[in-house]
Design an enzyme around this catalytic site. Structure first.
Site, PDB file in Angstrom:
ATOM      1  N   SER A 298       0.843  -1.190   0.000  1.00 47.29           N
ATOM      2  CA  SER A 298       0.000   0.000   0.000  1.00 47.29           C
ATOM      3  C   SER A 298       0.880   1.242   0.000  1.00 47.29           C
ATOM      4  CB  SER A 298      -0.919   0.011   1.222  1.00 47.29           C
ATOM      5  OG  SER A 298      -0.272   0.558   2.363  1.00 47.29           O
ATOM      6  N   ASP A 299       0.307   2.369  -0.400  1.00 48.28           N
ATOM      7  CA  ASP A 299       0.988   3.627  -0.164  1.00 48.28           C
ATOM      8  C   ASP A 299       0.704   4.053   1.275  1.00 48.28           C
ATOM      9  OD1 ASP A 299       2.490   5.921  -0.584  1.00 48.28           O
ATOM     10  OD2 ASP A 299       1.618   6.320  -2.537  1.00 48.28           O
ATOM     11  N   TYR A 300       1.298   5.140   1.678  1.00 47.28           N
ATOM     12  CA  TYR A 300       1.266   5.605   3.070  1.00 47.28           C
ATOM     13  C   TYR A 300      -0.188   5.773   3.533  1.00 47.28           C
ATOM     14  CZ  TYR A 300       3.325   8.251   7.000  1.00 47.28           C
ATOM     15  OH  TYR A 300       3.752   8.686   8.231  1.00 47.28           O
TER      16      TYR A 300
ATOM     17  N   GLY B 299      -2.671   4.125   2.817  1.00 51.31           N
ATOM     18  CA  GLY B 299      -3.620   3.958   1.718  1.00 51.31           C
ATOM     19  C   GLY B 299      -4.787   3.054   2.060  1.00 51.31           C
TER      20      GLY B 299
END
Length: 741
Positions: free
Chosen positions: A286-288, A290
């Site tokens: 995932s992104d930060y 996300g």
């Protein structure tokens, strides 16, 4: 109708239309065989020993040392990011390997975007090189520095294609064209990973952001993307597909929605396309936060909902937020996720850890930590910067400057800039802060040691104070030539750095006008992280050099070009608009039924602005001149079942000095069941020629080059005429054609 019934109804409509529904609706999907990672005996043996808590722990990625230590106390941590320093990383690894039950090593990640300790030009600048070796050199140097400092994994390359220069993250990618982005992204993946990313000088790469992040509405970061299936597959997905084929280890999900479904819960793009159609065997991170953000998006009501959407959709590792660990056991008991889905994610993560060699060599030699750029790395960064600069204008010609010039005035707020030359996402290595970039003033002093070099800022980058103009004019009048260095600060581009206007900030344009008033020769050097609207400069500056954010050797590289040690050969990887009101403007657009016609009011244009960009995609000048002619096709017919056509052209240096030209090949399919772009880049070669020399450049075209994806996401190669254009920009006029049968 309740939410479950509504989803079922919409799913039926999608199924009837031939479009897979599972991911678009973010419904749980079992891990089908085609999407499973390769089986490894070591992974399977370890998986059989793991408790559910330990499995969920492998899916957790945290971003600071304190949180990591807390999670390690219960053995529930898979990796750590944004912690630098070999000693710190070894200390965390000792806990994981020596104090947890199964002794599974951590993976350490970092945003090594265009340098760890040695900062190369920003990726957008690297796109200007039209040379995949430039991106590969950046990745190779960065990987060596980072891995020897304890980092295993980089969140790069970013391969988001975008038509939106207001978007700050345009600086991190390669511009508006999927073919160019693909070639550079694949080179960078290979530069990071090599043939074996367990090597002590290689990193696991991460293709990001999956997918269509560059289509953010209004250029506002994290914003909505509404995209058709054909544009998704033709514009945004090609660099990712090619990177998977090149063996990229990991992929990062994007922050945006994709046609109403956030990427972190979008099983169509992550499960069906990436892990299914593309056969991706690594893991998706995932992104930060996300996964947590699925709540604010409105897809999930709480953290349990978010985890229940993200894991089945295909997000294997959760960054920062902790919903997998917190709710995994509950969701499994409720049958909202399955053991197979958990095991699939854990397998993918463990396999990358084994491929990194972490089980055999979990620690890094602290004595080998890279704390300063090496001479070899600095030389590579300088060469990359020189190859990435674009000469936009050169009346007179003013450039190159004579090395025997007696006096040079450097004017402008970026003339003595250091870290702003690095641009966004500069190296986070432990030595990066102690190695500031070479300034433009210092670079000019080194290039012309016999000249008197003065400096006057004139103004700040984004301020309104013009009181320094008089001193700047005085310096210009006293010098033989003035170099005006203007543009953006590093903070004005990159993540969360959208701009509603993309003019020169503050009063910098007025400063250029003040220098023009002196009547003395001058050159404008642009330092920036995006295309700018610069019609005033185009009309009034004798010479314009687009230097982008050139990195740690920026001042030297700019001086190399100004004084002709390097003959600029870069080309624009993105169109420069005349005004922000034109955005989006890009070369590979579709025709309308009423293309712009100045003689006809009722055509697609603005009343108050000339049609077309200020500088087109692929444009760039040189200190010499070139002629491209002799276009030849090896055949006039291509079989749609696997034919090949060789396209060749002769390029000649018709000027008086050696230089580089980028020969570019574009195709157009004028009649198709899906309207095609007016041109599509399908080949480029950068060649170096001595004065008067010639060479023949050859491209090979196959059905893959002429085909396209339709609105059912199926690749089509249709019979008919294909137009070929060859030249030195997207405005190429040398043309021929062939027929697909």
């Amino acid at each position: 109708m309740n939410r479950r019934s509504l989803l079922a109804g919409v799913g039926g409509l999608l199924a009837a239309s031939g479009v897979a529904s599972s991911g678009l609706l973010a419904t749980p999907a079992a891990a089908d065989p085609v999407s499973r990672p390769e089986r490894d005996g070591r992974v399977e043996a370890l998986l059989r020993k793991m408790t559910l808590a330990e499995k969920l722990g492998q899916l957790q990625l945290l971003g600071n040392e304190a949180d990591a230590r807390t999670a390690l106390a219960t053995g529930q941590l898979g990796g750590v990011f944004s912690v630098v320093g070999a000693a710190k990383l070894n200390a965390l690894q000792h806990i994981a390997v020596e104090q947890t039950r199964l002794r599974i090593p951590l993976i350490f990640g970092l945003d090594v975007i265009h340098g760890y300790t040695t900062n190369f030009p920003i990726p957008l600048a690297q796109g200007s090189s039209f040379d995949p070796a430039v991106a590969g050199a950046d990745a190779s140097v960065s990987a060596k520095e980072a891995r020897r400092s304890g980092i295993h994994w980089t969140y790069a390359p970013m391969m988001d294609v975008t038509h939106e220069p207001r978007w700050g993250r345009i600086a991190e990618g390669y511009g508006e064209d999927p073919y160019l982005a693909t070639k550079l992204a694949v080179s960078k993946v290979r530069g990071y990973q090599g043939d074996d990313y367990s090597s002590p000088d290689r990193l696991a790469a991460c293709a990001k952001h999956f997918v269509a992040y560059g289509g953010a509405e209004g250029g506002r970061d994290y914003n909505t993307v509404d995209v058709s299936l054909q544009r998704l597959h033709n514009l945004y997905l090609p660099p990712f597909k090619a990177s998977v084929e090149a063996g990229v280890a990991t992929v990062m999900a994007s922050f945006n929605t994709i046609s109403g479904v956030p990427a972190h819960g979008n099983g169509y793009v992550l499960h069906d396309v990436l892990k299914g159609s593309y056969g991706f065997r690594g893991f998706v991170v995932s992104d930060y936060t996300g996964v947590q953000e699925l709540i604010l998006h409105g897809l999930a009501g709480d953290g349990a909902d978010a985890a229940a959407a993200a894991l089945p959709a295909g997000v294997d590792m959760e960054m920062v937020s902790t919903n997998y660990v917190q709710y995994g056991q509950q969701l499994l008991a409720q049958r909202r996720i399955t053991n197979d889905q958990i095991d699939d994610a854990v397998r993918r993560i463990l396999l990358v850890k084994f491929k990194l060699g972490l089980f055999d060599r979990p620690y890094v030699d602290e004595a080998g930590e890279v704390k300063a750029p090496s001479p070899v790395a600095l030389a590579a960064a300088r060469q990359a910067a020189g190859r990435s600069m674009v000469l936009l204008k050169n009346d007179g010609p003013v450039l190159p400057l004579a090395k025997t010039v007696r006096s040079v005035a450097v004017v402008g707020p970026l003339g003595t800039a250091t870290y702003d030359l690095n641009g966004t996402w500069s190296g986070l290595g432990t030595g990066a802060a102690t190695t500031p970039p070479v300034t433009v003033v210092d670079g000019i002093k080194a290039a012309a040691p016999g000249a008197t070099v003065t400096y006057s800022a004139g103004c700040t980058v984004d301020g309104a104070d013009t009181s320094g103009f008089a001193a700047a004019q005085q310096a210009a009048r006293a010098a033989d030539v003035t170099v005006v260095v203007v543009g953006e600060t590093a903070a004005m581009s990159g993540e969360a750095a959208a701009r509603s206007t993309i003019d020169l900030p503050g009063v910098q344009q007025q400063l250029v006008a003040a220098i023009k008033e002196t009547g003395k020769p001058f050159v404008v050097v642009l330092v920036n992280g995006r295309p700018l609207t610069i019609p005033y400069l185009h009309d009034n500056a004798p010479a314009i050099l687009e230097a982008w954010a050139p990195g740690v050797q920026g001042g030297n590289a700019i001086a190399d070009v100004l004084f002709g040690t390097v003959n600029p050969g870069g080309k624009l990887p993105v169109s420069f608009p005349r005004a922000v009101g034109q955005i989006p403007i890009y070369y590979n657009h579709e025709n309308t039924g009423r293309p712009a016609d100045p003689a006809n009011k009722y055509t697609s244009k603005y009343l108050d602005l000339e049609s077309g960009p200020l500088y087109e995609f692929g444009f760039g000048l040189s200190y010499t001149t070139f002629r491209i002619d002799g276009l030849r096709l090896s055949d006039t017919r291509m079989s749609s079942r696997g034919g090949r056509i060789q396209v060749s052209a002769k390029v000649t240096n018709t000027g008086g000095r050696a230089g580089d030209e980028v020969v570019q090949l574009y195709l157009r399919d004028p009649v198709a069941t899906i309207v095609q772009p007016v041109r599509r880049l399908r080949g480029f070669q950068r060649v170096t020629l001595a004065a008067g020399a010639s060479t023949t450049v050859t491209f090979t075209l196959t059905p893959d080059d002429v085909g396209f994806y339709d609105n059912a996401a199926k690749f089509r190669v249709e019979p008919g005429k294909i137009e070929v254009y060859v030249g030195n920009s997207s405005a190429a006029t040398l043309t021929s054609s062939f027929t697909v049968t």
